[in-house]
Design an enzyme around this catalytic site. Sequence first.
Site, PDB file in Angstrom:
ATOM      1  N   ASP A  52     -13.723   7.640   5.594  1.00 52.44           N
ATOM      2  CA  ASP A  52     -12.426   6.996   5.808  1.00 52.44           C
ATOM      3  C   ASP A  52     -11.603   7.189   4.535  1.00 52.44           C
ATOM      4  O   ASP A  52     -11.926   6.633   3.485  1.00 52.44           O
ATOM      5  CB  ASP A  52     -12.672   5.509   6.105  1.00 52.44           C
ATOM      6  CG  ASP A  52     -11.393   4.717   6.331  1.00 52.44           C
ATOM      7  OD1 ASP A  52     -10.342   5.127   5.812  1.00 52.44           O
ATOM      8  OD2 ASP A  52     -11.454   3.675   7.006  1.00 52.44           O
ATOM      9  N   GLU A 104     -15.951   4.823   2.728  1.00 48.82           N
ATOM     10  CA  GLU A 104     -14.534   5.018   2.383  1.00 48.82           C
ATOM     11  C   GLU A 104     -14.519   5.915   1.157  1.00 48.82           C
ATOM     12  O   GLU A 104     -15.409   5.806   0.305  1.00 48.82           O
ATOM     13  CB  GLU A 104     -13.870   3.670   2.057  1.00 48.82           C
ATOM     14  CG  GLU A 104     -13.764   2.785   3.272  1.00 48.82           C
ATOM     15  CD  GLU A 104     -13.233   1.380   2.967  1.00 48.82           C
ATOM     16  OE1 GLU A 104     -12.437   1.212   2.025  1.00 48.82           O
ATOM     17  OE2 GLU A 104     -13.628   0.458   3.688  1.00 48.82           O
ATOM     18  N   ASN A 151       0.822  -1.222   0.000  1.00 48.67           N
ATOM     19  CA  ASN A 151       0.000   0.000   0.000  1.00 48.67           C
ATOM     20  C   ASN A 151       0.852   1.266   0.000  1.00 48.67           C
ATOM     21  O   ASN A 151       0.337   2.364   0.186  1.00 48.67           O
ATOM     22  CB  ASN A 151      -0.884   0.040   1.248  1.00 48.67           C
ATOM     23  CG  ASN A 151      -1.910  -1.064   1.257  1.00 48.67           C
ATOM     24  OD1 ASN A 151      -2.431  -1.450   0.211  1.00 48.67           O
ATOM     25  ND2 ASN A 151      -2.202  -1.585   2.437  1.00 48.67           N
ATOM     26  N   HIS A 169     -14.525  -1.484   5.539  1.00 46.23           N
ATOM     27  CA  HIS A 169     -13.359  -2.180   6.092  1.00 46.23           C
ATOM     28  C   HIS A 169     -13.716  -2.880   7.415  1.00 46.23           C
ATOM     29  O   HIS A 169     -14.604  -2.444   8.143  1.00 46.23           O
ATOM     30  CB  HIS A 169     -12.247  -1.146   6.338  1.00 46.23           C
ATOM     31  CG  HIS A 169     -10.957  -1.738   6.772  1.00 46.23           C
ATOM     32  ND1 HIS A 169     -10.516  -1.696   8.064  1.00 46.23           N
ATOM     33  CD2 HIS A 169     -10.023  -2.415   6.071  1.00 46.23           C
ATOM     34  CE1 HIS A 169      -9.340  -2.299   8.145  1.00 46.23           C
ATOM     35  NE2 HIS A 169      -9.020  -2.745   6.938  1.00 46.23           N
ATOM     36  N   SER A 214     -10.919   0.051  -0.374  1.00 46.70           N
ATOM     37  CA  SER A 214      -9.642  -0.649  -0.235  1.00 46.70           C
ATOM     38  C   SER A 214      -9.583  -1.912  -1.083  1.00 46.70           C
ATOM     39  O   SER A 214      -8.520  -2.300  -1.536  1.00 46.70           O
ATOM     40  CB  SER A 214      -9.392  -1.009   1.224  1.00 46.70           C
ATOM     41  OG  SER A 214     -10.389  -1.891   1.700  1.00 46.70           O
ATOM     42  N   LYS A 256      -0.304   3.780   4.669  1.00 48.79           N
ATOM     43  CA  LYS A 256      -0.389   3.464   3.237  1.00 48.79           C
ATOM     44  C   LYS A 256       0.499   4.453   2.478  1.00 48.79           C
ATOM     45  O   LYS A 256       1.712   4.392   2.607  1.00 48.79           O
ATOM     46  CB  LYS A 256      -1.853   3.431   2.831  1.00 48.79           C
ATOM     47  CG  LYS A 256      -2.575   2.456   3.797  1.00 48.79           C
ATOM     48  CD  LYS A 256      -3.956   2.138   3.487  1.00 48.79           C
ATOM     49  CE  LYS A 256      -4.667   1.466   4.654  1.00 48.79           C
ATOM     50  NZ  LYS A 256      -4.112   0.195   5.092  1.00 48.79           N
ATOM     51  N   HIS A 313      -7.094   5.024   1.874  1.00 50.07           N
ATOM     52  CA  HIS A 313      -6.375   4.740   0.622  1.00 50.07           C
ATOM     53  C   HIS A 313      -6.268   5.946  -0.307  1.00 50.07           C
ATOM     54  O   HIS A 313      -5.654   5.846  -1.375  1.00 50.07           O
ATOM     55  CB  HIS A 313      -7.020   3.547  -0.090  1.00 50.07           C
ATOM     56  CG  HIS A 313      -6.828   2.282   0.679  1.00 50.07           C
ATOM     57  ND1 HIS A 313      -5.720   1.487   0.528  1.00 50.07           N
ATOM     58  CD2 HIS A 313      -7.578   1.719   1.660  1.00 50.07           C
ATOM     59  CE1 HIS A 313      -5.806   0.472   1.368  1.00 50.07           C
ATOM     60  NE2 HIS A 313      -6.921   0.591   2.068  1.00 50.07           N
TER      61      HIS A 313
HETATM   62  C1  LIG Z   1     -10.380   1.569   4.601  1.00 50.84           C
HETATM   63  C2  LIG Z   1      -9.423   1.265   5.696  1.00 50.84           C
HETATM   64  N1  LIG Z   1      -9.612   1.844   6.896  1.00 50.84           N
HETATM   65  C3  LIG Z   1      -8.778   1.605   7.921  1.00 50.84           C
HETATM   66  C4  LIG Z   1      -7.707   0.773   7.778  1.00 50.84           C
HETATM   67  C5  LIG Z   1      -6.820   0.503   8.948  1.00 50.84           C
HETATM   68  O1  LIG Z   1      -5.716   1.325   8.894  1.00 50.84           O
HETATM   69  P1  LIG Z   1      -4.371   0.919   9.685  1.00 50.84           P
HETATM   70  O2  LIG Z   1      -3.641  -0.025   8.794  1.00 50.84           O
HETATM   71  O3  LIG Z   1      -3.681   2.216   9.894  1.00 50.84           O
HETATM   72  O4  LIG Z   1      -4.810   0.273  10.947  1.00 50.84           O
HETATM   73  C6  LIG Z   1      -7.443   0.182   6.554  1.00 50.84           C
HETATM   74  C7  LIG Z   1      -6.249  -0.673   6.376  1.00 50.84           C
HETATM   75  O5  LIG Z   1      -6.265  -1.776   5.959  1.00 50.84           O
HETATM   76  C8  LIG Z   1      -8.342   0.411   5.482  1.00 50.84           C
HETATM   77  O6  LIG Z   1      -8.157  -0.178   4.301  1.00 50.84           O
END
Ligand SMILES: Cc1ncc(COP(=O)(O)O)c(C=O)c1O
Length: 376
Positions: free
Chosen positions: A191, A162, A35, A120, A166, A225, A194
């Site tokens: 969120d 999001e 990522n 997620h 992701s 990421k 990405h």
């Molecule tokens: C959409 C989304 N939110 C949150 C996270 C979690 O982030 P972190 O890896 O900083 O815990 C991810 C990571 O996989 C994600 O893809």
Amino acid sequence: MKHEERLQERLAAYAKRGMQRSLRHRPELISFSSNDYLGLARNRELLLQLGQEKYEQMGATGSRLLSGHHPAMLELEQQLAQFHEAETALLFNTGYLGNLGLVSALLQRGDTLYYDALAHASLHDALKLAKGQAFAFAHNDLQDLERQLALAPKGLRYIWVESLYSMDGDRAPLGALADLAERYGAALLVDEAHATACFGPNGGGLVQELGLSQRIFARLHTFGKAVGSHGAVILGSSTLRQYLINFARPLIYSTAMSLPQIGHLRLVYRYLEREGARLRAELQQRLAHYLALREKLALSTILTANQGPIQAIFWPGNREVLALSEHLEGQGFDLRPIRYPTVPRGQERLRICLRADMDLGDISALLEALGAYVGR
Ligand SMILES: Cc1ncc(COP(=O)(O)O)c(C=O)c1O
């Protein structure tokens, strides 16, 4: 022994269904699974700068509410709020914990949260801690969301999406979502895990690219990421920040980020201001190369054509997608299978992550290997 046996049974059942997971480090393979979209995790200049910094302290020594608070954290939060055009910023140790803290603190008994079906895992886990109820709406389906909002019970309403998904790599219709949220009096939570550093005039994300900063109740950005580091930030009003300091359990009951980590983030964000546009242009170049080859090799039925770093090869079936991943590994490529239950059954895929520091020749070689596998 009973306890060991239970673990072995569950592991064996997982393996039988092609769902077993394992930890791997395969630096000899050409990675399409990272990522690190802008190549910042291995950026020489940043690593060198970090090595020159002098720190008087490593660990934060406690939660920020106890001994763990440090002025460097506030300075970073001010830097982040400015960069992301937000009133305030509040650090979390990871994006996972950011979602857990935000959603579980906001969603009180009687409240309802509507979330995109491709949300997620951190959102699902947050809902287990939250007191209110939550319903999924079909992926990016505004009609389904509106139908549910129209039937919403009395309490406060939230919508969680999001900005760049992701697993599918596609975007949420943020402008239309903001309109809908306002029409139904809901607060929109976005969120940007990405999209962080990859989109927006300065890399601030998709919300900023669309000029929506003032219309979003809370934004989550993660640093694991494209920022090439670790940690997360929640952006919102000063009331939201104060509320989370008082009610977000992952912030209250966990040791704060280490001081070198704070220092690293300050360096990366300064670097993004200087060099982000160049890195994003390099990522765009890789994307254009991928899209052109996808057409040329007639792979458009199995490969996505997203306008962003996340692409996918749809290859249904846990066993089938695992076999394709193993075949590509034999050819020198690292692409991780995304299987049920991480994605719905029938939507298993290999994720293809493009990066600014990737060789164009490696992208060509992967797509040619795929073409050969499909055509055999
Ligand atoms: C959409 C989304 N939110 C949150 C996270 C979690 O982030 P972190 O890896 O900083 O815990 C991810 C990571 O996989 C994600 O893809």
